[in-house]
Enzyme design. Structure first.
Site, PDB file in Angstrom:
ATOM      1  N   GLY A  57      15.501  22.808 -25.901  1.00  0.00           N
ATOM      2  CA  GLY A  57      15.624  21.679 -26.810  1.00  0.00           C
ATOM      3  C   GLY A  57      15.099  22.003 -28.193  1.00  0.00           C
ATOM      4  N   CYS A  58      14.670  20.979 -28.902  1.00  0.00           N
ATOM      5  CA  CYS A  58      14.198  21.140 -30.279  1.00  0.00           C
ATOM      6  C   CYS A  58      13.029  22.112 -30.349  1.00  0.00           C
ATOM      7  CB  CYS A  58      13.778  19.790 -30.832  1.00  0.00           C
ATOM      8  SG  CYS A  58      13.007  19.867 -32.461  1.00  0.00           S
ATOM      9  N   PHE A  59      13.141  23.107 -31.212  1.00  0.00           N
ATOM     10  CA  PHE A  59      12.038  24.073 -31.289  1.00  0.00           C
ATOM     11  C   PHE A  59      10.783  23.495 -31.914  1.00  0.00           C
ATOM     12  CE2 PHE A  59      14.711  26.323 -34.880  1.00  0.00           C
ATOM     13  CZ  PHE A  59      14.573  25.232 -35.722  1.00  0.00           C
TER      14      PHE A  59
END
Length: 223
Positions: A57-59
């Protein structure tokens, strides 16, 4: 249709003051640690700093969680699974480059093991049962993937996925894949995003609950 809501939608919601109201339910649901067993097969402690590359997902969120793990020296956000030529945020967000948003973790294996990093990864850092989606973000760049940095890491990761699957600790099948490919650091404004942007709507809604849940579930390895 890929939503990729991280920047455009969050910015819009923040502008009208409703980001928290719209996203709080999803954030709360995504911030509970799943109780999972420790790895049965792990790498032994070794001298020197080792590297792990994980995508989930979002880093920004992944970075925020792993920055609070004891034994982790640095966390770098970036892109893995594609080429250097297309490793830019705008291109990766278009979902045409084969990259995944990922983090590169430099850690001391005498303090934290690779298997324990994987335990945090599967338990709280992301949901390994959602295909190409985490929280408000959707697309192949948000997939669940492990990029082993050695055959030994690959063996541990593969065995742990099998172990968790056999234990049926998740409500659905694990979709995490083991992949190959170089890691390319993201743009400077993506680095240390959690620490530098504590009031950003995405950080407040998604990342801070994850960090709090990590600390609650793993007090002995949180800092």
């Amino acid at each position: 249709m890929y939503l990729n809501m991280k920047k455009p939608l969050i910015a819009t919601l923040a502008a009208v003051g409703i980001a928290g109201a719209i996203l709080s339910t999803g954030a709360a649901q995504g911030a509970r640690a799943v109780v999972i067993p420790a790895v049965k097969t792990d790498l032994p402690p070794a001298p020197g700093i080792q590297t792990a590359v994980l995508a989930g997902g979002c880093f920004w969120t992944m970075e925020a969680v792993f920055e609070h793990v004891k034994g982790v020296k640095t966390v770098t956000t970036g892109y893995a699974g594609g080429t250097k030529a297309t490793a830019t945020y705008d291109q990766v967000s278009a979902e045409t480059t084969r990259h995944a948003e990922a983090i590169r973790i430099a850690y001391d294996p005498r303090v934290i093991s690779y298997g324990t990093l994987l335990r945090v990864y599967f338990s709280i850092a992301h949901d390994p049962t959602t295909l190409n989606r985490q929280g408000p973000d959707s697309g192949t760049s948000y997939r669940s993937a492990i990029f082993p940095q050695s055959p030994a890491q690959a063996q541990v990761a593969r065995a742990y996925i099998a172990q968790l699957g056999a234990a049926h600790v998740f409500s659905g099948p694990i979709v995490t894949k083991l992949e190959t490919g170089a890691f390319y650091p993201a743009e400077a404004y993506h680095q240390n995003f959690y620490d530098r942007n504590p009031t950003h709507p995405y950080v407040v809604t998604w990342d801070k609950p994850k960090v709090a849940a990590f600390r609650a579930a793993f007090p002995t390895i949180s800092n």
